[in-house]
Design a protein around this motif. Structure first.
Motif, mmCIF file in Angstrom:
data_model
loop_
_atom_site.group_PDB
_atom_site.id
_atom_site.type_symbol
_atom_site.label_atom_id
_atom_site.label_comp_id
_atom_site.label_asym_id
_atom_site.label_seq_id
_atom_site.Cartn_x
_atom_site.Cartn_y
_atom_site.Cartn_z
ATOM 1 N N ARG A 136 15.410 -11.364 -50.540
ATOM 2 C CA ARG A 136 16.041 -10.625 -49.442
ATOM 3 C C ARG A 136 14.990 -9.744 -48.773
ATOM 4 O O ARG A 136 14.262 -9.017 -49.447
ATOM 5 N N ASP A 138 13.961 -6.790 -45.917
ATOM 6 C CA ASP A 138 14.468 -5.655 -45.134
ATOM 7 C C ASP A 138 13.598 -5.336 -43.925
ATOM 8 O O ASP A 138 14.038 -4.673 -42.991
ATOM 9 N N LEU A 183 13.204 -5.905 -39.090
ATOM 10 C CA LEU A 183 13.041 -7.308 -39.457
ATOM 11 C C LEU A 183 13.137 -8.116 -38.173
ATOM 12 O O LEU A 183 14.163 -8.075 -37.478
ATOM 13 N N PRO A 189 17.090 -13.042 -43.079
ATOM 14 C CA PRO A 189 17.189 -11.883 -43.976
ATOM 15 C C PRO A 189 17.201 -12.256 -45.450
ATOM 16 O O PRO A 189 16.924 -11.408 -46.301
ATOM 17 N N SER A 190 17.518 -13.514 -45.770
ATOM 18 C CA SER A 190 17.496 -13.929 -47.176
ATOM 19 C C SER A 190 17.234 -15.427 -47.268
ATOM 20 O O SER A 190 17.569 -16.194 -46.357
#
Length: 516
Positions: A136, A138, A183, A189-190
């Motif tokens: 993940r 950030d 980001l 994001p993941s």
């Protein structure tokens, strides 16, 4: 007049002149703003977040693996022999920094009348375990020099930073988003890595003669390894993974025949491995009534301004042709707090030393955030070697601590060894006046081509100026939506006896020179 009678402040003027007109220099490296004064060490600390650095080779000439933290080795294109991987298993918080240029061996791909060749740089995560692992993110960004071109003629000096400063080069463009803890919308994001599998984390297509830079920060819920690969004329994930599986390194490793020099510290090389630390924190207290403040913002063993404070985070593991440690600290976030006592108008100044025998070069092009009790601002700084630039005007309130916090994510293509100073406004104005005088003196000498300059000759002295300082104020930076307004500082004279004595000594020296 004996040269030994000249005050320290004036000696620094002579040494600048000798460098500019090609006479023997009196110092190998110095900052004129700090003449006759001492610097203090920041003595800050790095955290322990592991960061994969992929910067060696910087110039990639063809496809292959650039760095891989899985156990094992890969075959070098230059020697056809195996080179051991910098093995490291990430688990939890981690970071990534990658910076490469593409100059293909096949000159037909360089562009011009023909189409440019294309190189894909990809970050690949591998899961050696039996359970899926999720990464993940950030904050992070990946940019190339065609998305974020560098415009050198428009970006020197100190300028307000816009909302989307993508004309500052890829290294600064990614650092800005990290500084703002953003980001990039192009990044996921993941990402989940299947058990025993691999996944493309990020990739960018880089045309020939281009530069790419990537910075990432994330956290995993399990162990994994990472690799950076290069592939020509493809962005297919399967072909990118096949490059990693091939076990062959990309060509361009110019330091393979200088391993011994790297080990002895004779050459720096660049970093390919895992460094410990993605943040540097420091805080210092200083009473400006006792004199100006000078501290190393970034420092090396060579350029620490006499403090012995060397800000270098260690490498946990590295490739054989990598630098021994992370001297460049690219991608590291610096948070430096100056707790100042004093009163009146001062300036926050950033400098880079003059190095004798070297031409002036761009020593820093990056973005900074400055926060005071009056608010905060974001600026872009283009700094050349030997320069001192005022970053902000400070109006110190007497009888209390005046905190000034400076933050930056150290951008690629900067050269470490930067000095951060808080000085009275008159001190920088005085330096500017000397620089103008020396430039005029240099032009006079250049115009007399038929005259031989003696190695012991001093440059002509310009008419002494009266003791009145009217330093130009910095361009006003308009607050953005995220910025609190800053009041214009009230200019007030500095009356420290030590400073007035230096000014008086300089005037006496100038008058004495005129009477020769």
């Amino acid at each position: 007049m004996m040269l030994r009678r000249v005050p320290i402040l004036v000696v620094s003027v002579v040494s600048i002149a000798t460098l500019e007109i090609g006479l023997p220099s009196m110092a190998s490296a110095y900052v004129a703003l700090m003449a006759g004064q001492r610097a203090r060490g920041l003595n800050g600390t790095f955290n322990n977040v592991p960061v994969l650095h992929s910067n060696q080779p910087e110039i990639v000439t063809g496809p292959g693996i650039l760095v891989n933290t899985a156990k094992g080795s890969a075959i070098a294109a230059e020697t056809n022999r195996p080179l051991r991987n910098p093995a490291y298993t990430f688990n939890g918080e981690f970071g990534v920094h990658m910076h490469h240029k593409y100059y293909p061996d096949d000159k037909r791909k360089m562009g011009g009348r023909r189409d440019r060749g294309l190189l894909t740089l990809a970050l690949i995560a591998s899961n050696p375990g039996r359970q899926p692992v999720t990464l993940r993110f950030d904050k992070g960004s990946v940019k190339n020099s065609f998305e974020a071109p560098y415009l050198p003629n428009n970006l020197m000096g100190v300028k307000p930073l816009g909302k989307r400063p993508w004309n500052t080069g890829p290294g600064d463009a990614t650092a800005v988003q990290m500084l703002r803890q953003e980001l990039d919308r192009k990044l996921k994001p993941s990402i989940t890595i299947p058990a025993g599998g691999k996944a493309i984390v990020v990739s960018t297509v880089l045309p020939a003669r281009g530069i790419a830079n990537g910075l990432l920060h994330g956290r995993s819920d399990g162990p994994f390894t990472m690799a950076v690969v290069a592939a020509e004329e493809t962005n297919d994930p399967r072909r990118l993974i096949s490059v990693l599986n091939s076990g062959r390194l990309a060509p361009g490793r110019i330091y393979l025949n200088r391993i011994r020099d790297i080990q002895l510290g004779r050459v720096f090389s660049r970093v390919a491995g895992v460094a410990l630390g993605d943040t540097y924190n420091a805080s210092i207290q200083h009473d400006l009534r006792q004199g100006p403040l000078h501290v190393p913002l970034t420092s090396t063993a060579r350029h620490n301004f006499g403090t012995r404070d060397v800000q270098v985070n260690p490498l946990s593991t590295r490739m054989a042709d990598s630098a021994l440690n992370n001297v460049g600290t690219y991608g590291v976030r610096y948070d430096v707090t100056l707790n100042l006592s004093g009163s009146g108008a001062h300036q926050l100044v950033m400098s880079h030393p003059v190095v004798s025998g070297k031409k002036q070069f761009t020593a820093f092009r990056g973005s900074l955030r400055i926060e005071t009790m009056e608010g905060y601002r974001e600026i872009h700084v283009g700094l050349r070697s030997g320069e001192s630039l005022a970053l902000a005007d400070l109006n110190l309130i007497p009888g209390q601590t005046n905190p000034v916090k400076l933050s930056l994510v150290y951008p690629a293509d900067a050269t470490p060894g930067h000095l951060l100073s808080v000085v009275p406004v008159q001190q920088l104005a005085m330096l500017r006046r000397r620089e103008i005088q020396l430039e005029e003196a240099r032009k006079r000498l250049d115009s007399k081509k038929d005259r031989t300059v003696s190695p012991n000759a001093l440059p002509p002295v310009i008419q002494a100026q009266p003791q009145t300082f009217n330093p130009p104020t910095l361009p006003r930076i308009e607050p953005t939506v995220q910025m609190a307004p800053l009041r214009s500082p009230i200019m007030s004279p500095v009356t420290t006896p030590r400073y007035q004595e230096a000014i008086q000594n300089q005037q006496e020296w100038l008058l004495e020179m005129q009477g020769r």
